[in-house]
Design a protein around this motif. Structure first.
Motif, PDB file in Angstrom:
ATOM      1  N   ASP A  33       0.894  -1.144   0.000  1.00 59.76           N
ATOM      2  CA  ASP A  33       0.000   0.000   0.000  1.00 59.76           C
ATOM      3  C   ASP A  33       0.935   1.197   0.000  1.00 59.76           C
ATOM      4  O   ASP A  33       1.685   1.400   0.959  1.00 59.76           O
ATOM      5  N   ASN A  84       0.654   4.072   0.615  1.00 60.07           N
ATOM      6  CA  ASN A  84       0.450   5.033   1.707  1.00 60.07           C
ATOM      7  C   ASN A  84       1.037   4.551   3.037  1.00 60.07           C
ATOM      8  O   ASN A  84       1.138   5.321   3.979  1.00 60.07           O
ATOM      9  N   ARG A  99      -8.591  -1.798   4.756  1.00 56.43           N
ATOM     10  CA  ARG A  99      -8.758  -0.345   4.708  1.00 56.43           C
ATOM     11  C   ARG A  99     -10.136   0.065   5.232  1.00 56.43           C
ATOM     12  O   ARG A  99     -11.131  -0.595   4.930  1.00 56.43           O
ATOM     13  N   SER A 104      -8.415   5.413   6.701  1.00 59.21           N
ATOM     14  CA  SER A 104      -7.142   4.852   7.180  1.00 59.21           C
ATOM     15  C   SER A 104      -6.970   3.391   6.781  1.00 59.21           C
ATOM     16  O   SER A 104      -7.955   2.653   6.670  1.00 59.21           O
ATOM     17  N   GLN A 114      -4.777   8.411   5.444  1.00 53.63           N
ATOM     18  CA  GLN A 114      -4.341   8.855   4.121  1.00 53.63           C
ATOM     19  C   GLN A 114      -4.123  10.362   4.158  1.00 53.63           C
ATOM     20  O   GLN A 114      -5.068  11.146   3.982  1.00 53.63           O
ATOM     21  N   THR A 115      -2.909  10.761   4.430  1.00 57.26           N
ATOM     22  CA  THR A 115      -2.580  12.185   4.523  1.00 57.26           C
ATOM     23  C   THR A 115      -1.080  12.341   4.340  1.00 57.26           C
ATOM     24  O   THR A 115      -0.322  11.403   4.593  1.00 57.26           O
ATOM     25  N   GLN A 116      -0.677  13.515   3.917  1.00 57.07           N
ATOM     26  CA  GLN A 116       0.749  13.815   3.829  1.00 57.07           C
ATOM     27  C   GLN A 116       1.266  14.434   5.121  1.00 57.07           C
ATOM     28  O   GLN A 116       2.472  14.605   5.289  1.00 57.07           O
TER      29      GLN A 116
END
Lengths: 141, 141
Positions: A3, A5, A19, A23, A41-43
């Motif tokens: 994944d 991410n 999933r 998240s 799911q974030t930077q």
């Protein structure tokens, strides 16, 4: 399971269960305590930096995992943390604890001795519960 | 400072800076890292057990403290946790970290050596900033 991410180091330490909407859901391979890790799911790296609505969506998923630990697995206590000093990408620890566990009352990080591994049927059982309870999109174990 | 909502052990370990709408704001006496502890007004012990709206009100205050640590104190990294294995009443850790601090990359609990104390003028300065930024109701230091 891959994944893009989810950091490689977490994939190495954990089972990738699947999933949720916000998240990925991981379970640490050390079965001494039920140690879930959610990877949003974030930077961004720090949970408290997120915009309110995104933080709340992620926290709702953390709360659902905490309910699973308490109601289905029978734990009274859940530790919750977003640290990220070693693996910087945001990941949130949700850990069932009890007063007889292998490192009580210390936090697990750096204190939890190697434990048993999960049996494949236990992993499948927990994964199936998460599918039913919180609509986990299950990964191949 | 006494506050019937704040456990004695936390009052012994921390400076009581004041109150926000949902939580009391404490600062750990060990000045090695800026280690804030918010004590929400609730009888529950675990943050993930709270009803959504109450959790969100408390998280907003945690996020405001995190912004103070990053924007005013210049830290890039904030650790966030609700553990409560030793002091069970809910209290949330919001801790500024950097790669040269006294226990990086370990978590602070059990790993942070004794550090300097805060000078009274520094405490007053931080307290005054929190009054301005997030309408802290200041306690007598």
């Amino acid at each position: 399971m891959t994944d893009p991410n989810v950091p490689e180091q977490l994939l190495a330490d954990c089972h990738y269960l699947g999933r949720l909407r916000a998240s990925a859901v991981l379970l640490h391979r050390n079965a001494a305590v039920p140690w879930f890790i959610l990877v949003p799911q974030t930077q961004m790296n720090d949970i408290l930096d997120l915009p309110d609505d995104q933080r709340e969506a992620i926290l709702s998923e953390c709360a659902a995992v905490s309910r699973f630990i308490k109601q289905q697995l029978g734990f009274d206590k859940v530790n919750f943390a977003g640290l990220g000093n070693v693996v910087s990408a945001m990941h949130l620890h949700i850990i069932g604890r009890h007063s007889k566990d292998a490192c009580w009352p210390q936090p697990v990080w750096g204190n939890l001795p190697e434990g048993e591994f999960y049996a494949p049927e236990q992993l499948r059982k927990w994964q199936l519960s998460l599918v039913k309870i919180m609509a986990l999109s299950a990964a191949k174990l």
